[in-house]
Design a protein around this motif. Structure first.
Motif, PDB file in Angstrom:
ATOM      1  N   VAL A  54       0.849  -1.183   0.000  1.00  0.00           N
ATOM      2  CA  VAL A  54       0.000   0.000   0.000  1.00  0.00           C
ATOM      3  C   VAL A  54       0.891   1.241   0.000  1.00  0.00           C
ATOM      4  CG1 VAL A  54      -1.949  -1.159   1.098  1.00  0.00           C
ATOM      5  CG2 VAL A  54      -0.153  -0.189   2.533  1.00  0.00           C
ATOM      6  N   HIS A  55       0.303   2.416   0.203  1.00  0.00           N
ATOM      7  CA  HIS A  55       1.067   3.662   0.109  1.00  0.00           C
ATOM      8  C   HIS A  55       2.293   3.655   1.012  1.00  0.00           C
ATOM      9  CE1 HIS A  55       1.769   7.943   1.463  1.00  0.00           C
ATOM     10  NE2 HIS A  55       2.009   8.019   0.175  1.00  0.00           N
ATOM     11  N   SER A  56       2.135   3.201   2.257  1.00  0.00           N
ATOM     12  CA  SER A  56       3.247   3.201   3.202  1.00  0.00           C
ATOM     13  C   SER A  56       4.366   2.258   2.786  1.00  0.00           C
ATOM     14  CB  SER A  56       2.751   2.817   4.598  1.00  0.00           C
ATOM     15  OG  SER A  56       1.758   3.703   5.040  1.00  0.00           O
ATOM     16  N   THR A  57       4.010   1.231   2.017  1.00  0.00           N
ATOM     17  CA  THR A  57       5.004   0.267   1.535  1.00  0.00           C
ATOM     18  C   THR A  57       5.727   0.782   0.296  1.00  0.00           C
ATOM     19  OG1 THR A  57       3.247  -1.319   2.116  1.00  0.00           O
ATOM     20  CG2 THR A  57       5.311  -2.237   1.337  1.00  0.00           C
ATOM     21  N   GLN A  58       5.251   1.911  -0.229  1.00  0.00           N
ATOM     22  CA  GLN A  58       5.769   2.578  -1.422  1.00  0.00           C
ATOM     23  C   GLN A  58       5.289   1.873  -2.698  1.00  0.00           C
ATOM     24  OE1 GLN A  58      10.010   3.843  -1.080  1.00  0.00           O
ATOM     25  NE2 GLN A  58       9.874   3.106   1.033  1.00  0.00           N
ATOM     26  N   PHE A  59       4.474   2.593  -3.445  1.00  0.00           N
ATOM     27  CA  PHE A  59       3.922   2.038  -4.685  1.00  0.00           C
ATOM     28  C   PHE A  59       5.016   1.655  -5.667  1.00  0.00           C
ATOM     29  CE2 PHE A  59       0.054   4.750  -3.569  1.00  0.00           C
ATOM     30  CZ  PHE A  59      -0.662   3.672  -3.077  1.00  0.00           C
ATOM     31  N   LEU A  68       9.943  -5.521  -6.462  1.00  0.00           N
ATOM     32  CA  LEU A  68       9.837  -5.982  -5.082  1.00  0.00           C
ATOM     33  C   LEU A  68       8.423  -6.399  -4.681  1.00  0.00           C
ATOM     34  CD1 LEU A  68      12.126  -3.397  -3.216  1.00  0.00           C
ATOM     35  CD2 LEU A  68      12.513  -5.865  -3.420  1.00  0.00           C
ATOM     36  N   PHE A  69       7.436  -6.192  -5.549  1.00  0.00           N
ATOM     37  CA  PHE A  69       6.053  -6.447  -5.156  1.00  0.00           C
ATOM     38  C   PHE A  69       5.849  -7.885  -4.668  1.00  0.00           C
ATOM     39  CE2 PHE A  69       1.696  -7.809  -6.336  1.00  0.00           C
ATOM     40  CZ  PHE A  69       0.979  -6.978  -5.500  1.00  0.00           C
ATOM     41  N   GLU A  70       6.161  -8.852  -5.500  1.00  0.00           N
ATOM     42  CA  GLU A  70       5.936 -10.248  -5.116  1.00  0.00           C
ATOM     43  C   GLU A  70       6.805 -10.645  -3.935  1.00  0.00           C
ATOM     44  OE1 GLU A  70       5.789 -14.788  -6.997  1.00  0.00           O
ATOM     45  OE2 GLU A  70       6.170 -13.061  -8.314  1.00  0.00           O
ATOM     46  N   ARG A  71       8.032 -10.166  -3.906  1.00  0.00           N
ATOM     47  CA  ARG A  71       8.943 -10.541  -2.824  1.00  0.00           C
ATOM     48  C   ARG A  71       8.427 -10.026  -1.476  1.00  0.00           C
ATOM     49  NH1 ARG A  71      15.435  -9.097  -2.570  1.00  0.00           N
ATOM     50  NH2 ARG A  71      15.911 -10.314  -0.683  1.00  0.00           N
ATOM     51  N   CYS A  95      -3.681  -7.190   0.992  1.00  0.00           N
ATOM     52  CA  CYS A  95      -2.695  -6.777  -0.014  1.00  0.00           C
ATOM     53  C   CYS A  95      -3.278  -5.629  -0.822  1.00  0.00           C
ATOM     54  CB  CYS A  95      -2.354  -7.941  -0.938  1.00  0.00           C
ATOM     55  SG  CYS A  95      -1.128  -7.533  -2.209  1.00  0.00           S
ATOM     56  N   GLY A  96      -2.506  -4.572  -1.019  1.00  0.00           N
ATOM     57  CA  GLY A  96      -2.935  -3.486  -1.874  1.00  0.00           C
ATOM     58  C   GLY A  96      -2.806  -3.862  -3.339  1.00  0.00           C
ATOM     59  N   VAL A  97      -3.775  -3.437  -4.153  1.00  0.00           N
ATOM     60  CA  VAL A  97      -3.678  -3.623  -5.608  1.00  0.00           C
ATOM     61  C   VAL A  97      -3.887  -2.272  -6.276  1.00  0.00           C
ATOM     62  CG1 VAL A  97      -4.419  -6.030  -5.521  1.00  0.00           C
ATOM     63  CG2 VAL A  97      -6.136  -4.250  -5.875  1.00  0.00           C
ATOM     64  N   CYS A  98      -3.183  -2.068  -7.365  1.00  0.00           N
ATOM     65  CA  CYS A  98      -3.140  -0.762  -8.020  1.00  0.00           C
ATOM     66  C   CYS A  98      -3.331  -0.889  -9.523  1.00  0.00           C
ATOM     67  CB  CYS A  98      -1.779  -0.089  -7.766  1.00  0.00           C
ATOM     68  SG  CYS A  98      -1.453   0.310  -6.057  1.00  0.00           S
TER      69      CYS A  98
END
Length: 351
Positions: A54-59, A68-71, A95-98
């Motif tokens: 999500v936003h805090s995890t950095q898009f 890095l998304f899947e990892r 999980c965030g999705v964009c």
């Protein structure tokens, strides 16, 4: 009731869901050991769920140059699985999705394959789509996993939606919750009224993402009267970047607020937490130092090594570190430094 059903019941009932940050080294490389430590911290602090990507995890974790998304989401689900195995507890995985519908569906399918329970559907970067196109996108994602709607504030890429949009979103059967992070009283009322009068108020949990108004959101009973009949509702929990720091204290306060009324003491507390959030999220500089601000708290506590972001231009704003010093000194009852010290003693790190 299977594990997934139990997790969705936690979502419906209401809980603390920190939005995870990303652990990097000073050179910008990913620090997996520290990322796992962060997830463990949230779990041992008492969070009922964890949201990632999500936003805090950095898009930017989705960009090919970082990949890095899947990892990252794999690490989160793995650490939660370990914790559930050790404790017998069930933890909600979000999980965030964009992106456009195709991307959002693809990310939701990956999240499903990794055992996530729900996806937070971000509206960011899609201002060119009509509201009907946004609704159709949500319907497609909801075919993959239960969805959490998301009202994202305009300062970080969100948009304003009509009341009618939320009424129609509420009719998607697999919508299980909405995170309202519009940072706006008027639009927050739109969401609350739409869900309260939707006929599905018991099924759709409302979560505050209004980091500038957390306590008041959780204390308020919203009341709407139509044709002589009164309908009431309230926020059941929070899904917040602010809750990625001082999380153990957050859990304690959340349990108090569940049954509290808006007394003077709690309204004072509300102002104190908003003051801290203004500093952590860098409201004075249009939220430019939002993510580094959260990283700085975690760095000071020893949970992460660096405040580095994937975008090297995302740094603390001038004077932000001094403002963090100020709120630390002014509101010592809000931090969980003692808990973190004991946590790190149980989980020593040398990386």
């Amino acid at each position: 009731m299977n594990r997934h059903e139990k997790a969705l019941e936690i979502l419906r009932h209401g809980t603390v869901i920190p939005a995870t940050t990303l652990a990097l080294n000073d050179d910008g490389s990913f620090n997996e050991a520290r990322q796992r430590l962060l997830i463990r911290y949230y779990l041992e602090a008492g969070a009922g769920g964890i949201a990632t990507a999500v936003h805090s995890t950095q898009f930017e974790i989705r960009k090919p140059e970082f990949n890095l998304f899947e990892r990252v989401i794999s690490i989160v689900t793995d650490e939660i699985d370990r914790y559930e195995s050790e404790t017998g507890k069930v933890i909600l995985k979000v999980c965030g999705v964009c992106g456009p519908a195709e991307q959002a569906v693809r990310e939701a399918e990956l999240a499903r394959s990794l055992g996530f329970d729900a996806v937070l559907v971000s509206p960011g970067g899609l201002a060119h789509l009509t509201e009907e196109e946004m609704l159709e996108r949500a319907r497609k994602v909801a075919e993959v996993l239960p969805i959490i709607g998301f009202y994202l504030q305009t300062a970080v890429g969100g948009r304003v939606f009509t009341y009618d949009f939320w009424c129609k979103l509420a009719q998607i059967p697999n919508l299980k919750a909405i995170k309202c992070a519009s940072f706006n009283r008027y639009t927050t009322l739109d969401v609350m009224r739409a869900i309260t009068l939707s006929g599905r108020a018991d099924e759709i949990a409302l979560y505050t993402g209004n980091d500038d108004n957390i306590v008041v959101d959780l204390l308020t009973n919203y009341r709407f009267t139509i044709d002589g009949k009164t309908y009431t509702n309230r926020f059941r929990g929070g899904l917040l970047g602010h809750w990625s720091v001082w999380t153990h204290k957050v859990v304690e306060l959340f349990e108090e607020l569940r049954t509290a009324s808006a007394s003077d003491d709690y309204l004072t507390l509300a102002a104190e937490i908003t003051d801290c959030n203004a500093v952590f999220f860098d409201a004075a500089n249009a939220f430019k130092g939002c993510i580094p601000g959260m990283h700085e708290i975690l760095r000071r506590q020893g949970l992460v090594k660096s405040i580095r972001c994937l975008n090297p231009e995302e740094i603390l704003s001038p004077g932000q570190a001094e403002e963090i010093d100020r709120v630390y000194a002014m509101y010592p009852h809000l931090n969980d430094d003692a808990f973190v010290k004991a946590f790190l003693a149980r989980h020593p790190m040398d990386k």
